[in-house]
Design a protein around this motif. Structure first.
Motif, mmCIF file in Angstrom:
data_model
loop_
_atom_site.group_PDB
_atom_site.id
_atom_site.type_symbol
_atom_site.label_atom_id
_atom_site.label_comp_id
_atom_site.label_asym_id
_atom_site.label_seq_id
_atom_site.Cartn_x
_atom_site.Cartn_y
_atom_site.Cartn_z
ATOM 1 N N PRO A 117 0.827 -1.216 0.000
ATOM 2 C CA PRO A 117 0.000 0.000 0.000
ATOM 3 C C PRO A 117 0.859 1.263 0.000
ATOM 4 N N VAL A 118 0.326 2.311 -0.609
ATOM 5 C CA VAL A 118 1.088 3.554 -0.771
ATOM 6 C C VAL A 118 1.526 4.124 0.577
ATOM 7 N N HIS A 119 0.613 4.113 1.562
ATOM 8 C CA HIS A 119 0.971 4.711 2.848
ATOM 9 C C HIS A 119 2.094 3.941 3.539
ATOM 10 N N GLN A 120 2.173 2.628 3.320
ATOM 11 C CA GLN A 120 3.248 1.852 3.923
ATOM 12 C C GLN A 120 4.562 2.062 3.180
ATOM 13 N N ARG A 121 4.480 2.291 1.875
ATOM 14 C CA ARG A 121 5.690 2.634 1.121
ATOM 15 C C ARG A 121 6.270 3.951 1.649
ATOM 16 N N ALA A 138 19.761 9.779 7.671
ATOM 17 C CA ALA A 138 20.109 11.183 7.904
ATOM 18 C C ALA A 138 20.398 11.496 9.372
ATOM 19 N N ALA A 139 19.814 10.724 10.291
ATOM 20 C CA ALA A 139 19.907 11.036 11.721
ATOM 21 C C ALA A 139 21.327 11.099 12.276
ATOM 22 N N PRO A 140 22.285 10.299 11.791
ATOM 23 C CA PRO A 140 23.641 10.389 12.364
ATOM 24 C C PRO A 140 24.268 11.778 12.287
ATOM 25 N N GLY A 191 0.805 -5.456 16.802
ATOM 26 C CA GLY A 191 0.178 -5.914 15.572
ATOM 27 C C GLY A 191 0.278 -4.936 14.426
ATOM 28 N N THR A 192 1.119 -3.920 14.565
ATOM 29 C CA THR A 192 1.362 -2.986 13.463
ATOM 30 C C THR A 192 2.778 -3.222 12.935
ATOM 31 N N VAL A 193 3.009 -2.866 11.691
ATOM 32 C CA VAL A 193 4.307 -3.131 11.069
ATOM 33 C C VAL A 193 5.392 -2.217 11.628
ATOM 34 N N PHE A 194 5.080 -0.935 11.757
ATOM 35 C CA PHE A 194 6.089 0.046 12.158
ATOM 36 C C PHE A 194 6.045 0.365 13.653
ATOM 37 N N ALA A 226 10.270 6.862 4.718
ATOM 38 C CA ALA A 226 10.531 7.866 5.764
ATOM 39 C C ALA A 226 11.403 7.269 6.867
ATOM 40 N N MET A 227 11.128 6.015 7.239
ATOM 41 C CA MET A 227 11.939 5.349 8.267
ATOM 42 C C MET A 227 13.382 5.182 7.799
ATOM 43 N N ALA A 228 13.551 4.722 6.558
ATOM 44 C CA ALA A 228 14.900 4.537 6.017
ATOM 45 C C ALA A 228 15.637 5.869 5.927
ATOM 46 N N ALA A 229 14.922 6.916 5.485
ATOM 47 C CA ALA A 229 15.541 8.240 5.373
ATOM 48 C C ALA A 229 15.947 8.768 6.747
#
Length: 315
Positions: free
Chosen positions: A10-14, A26-28, A258-261, A19-22
């Motif tokens: 689904p688009v929202h999960q993409r 970037a966080a370091p 029970g959620t992915v993220f 966003a998680m990967a970014a």
């Protein structure tokens, strides 16, 4: 990410995944990289735990034994056996996988609180094993674990190389868990969670499915534990103590069961509180307790669960 399965996401999960990967890429630049590596390791640990509790409905109070034993194995393999980091991490993962299979054969015969108590008892046996056997060095733990060279080429003594390695491990483990959840096997697990008797009545060997899910969760927890040991160059008793099993339950509930993220967010929140509230000294436990009570009352489905509910209502 361009495979056929990515097109079904689904688009929202993409968007959430990117966003998680970014964030972790970037966080370091603004957050201490070692802290972020710890977050990624525990986010994978919580995601693996969520695979068992959130999608099969099995509450384990003994998941620390997989995290801790993998850490001890990886540390010993790297320091004493002289294995390269990738082989040391694989050795730790394999030990947790085997431990998951053996403990799962015993635990899945029961359900509910009985399952939870059996896993807790088994984890305590593993804890006392780690206290007594010589190779763990008891309360001192295995210290000064060499990070070595990844594949004999990449020197992991630098923070940047180690961070990139942990990032790849985390993303790979996360995507594997996502694929498991959304596969036909994952749909059977959800059916067992909702109504095991009905799943049996239509021909599924539920014990076999639960055992496989338990072993997968154990192996992925071990992967997180082995990576964590390499990051901190240390394997200690706190990783196999029962309080660590409680902490991963907390991470999962705060983020969203029970959620992915949810487990990723939960790990970030819990570890951030432990890190940034440490200056409160003895009051840190009280501060954490108040914050957790507020989270449970305000976000009954967890942070990600409540956020998803609000977004669905607004659309």
């Amino acid at each position: 990410m361009t495979g056929w399965w990515w097109g079904r996401v689904p688009v929202h999960q993409r968007i959430a995944f990117l966003a998680m990967a970014a964030f972790f890429l970037a966080a370091p630049a603004v957050i201490y990289p070692v802290f972020l590596m710890k977050v990624m390791c525990f986010a994978l640990f919580a995601s693996a735990f969520n695979l068992l509790l959130g999608y099969v409905g099995l509450l384990s109070f003994g998941h620390a034994m997989f995290l801790g034993m993998a850490g001890y194995t990886a540390a010993h393999a790297a320091k004493v056996w002289g294995l390269t980091p990738e082989l040391a991490i694989l050795a730790g993962t394999a030990v947790s996988c085997a431990l998951g299979f053996l403990s799962g054969l015993i635990a899945i015969r029961r359900q509910g609180i009985y399952f939870a108590m059996i896993t807790l008892a088994l984890a305590q046996m593993v804890y006392f094993f780690c206290v007594q056997v010589p190779f763990t060095h008891g309360e001192d733990g295995i210290q000064a674990v060499p990070r070595g060279r990844l594949f004999g080429l990449i020197d992991l003594t630098g923070v940047g190389a180690m961070y990139a390695t942990v990032f790849v491990i985390f993303i790979s483990g996360f995507l594997l868990i996502y694929r498991i959840i959304h596969s036909p096997f994952g749909q059977v697990l959800k059916a067992i969670r909702e109504n095991e008797a009905r799943a049996k009545s239509i021909g599924y060997d539920t014990d076999r499915y639960k055992l496989l899910a338990y072993v997968l969760s154990a192996a992925l927890s071990g992967l997180a534990g082995a990576a964590n040991a390499m990051v901190f160059q240390l394997a200690a008793l706190n990783a196999v103590h029962w309080t660590m099993s409680g902490e991963v339950v907390l991470m999962t509930l705060v983020g969203g069961l029970g959620t992915v993220f949810g487990p990723v967010v939960g790990a970030l929140v819990v570890l951030a509180m432990e890190n940034y509230l440490a200056q409160l000294g003895a009051w840190v436990t009280i501060a954490q307790g108040v914050i957790f009570v507020v989270c449970v009352l305000a976000f009954r489905r967890g942070i990600v669960g409540e956020l998803g509910r609000v977004l669905k209502k607004s659309l």
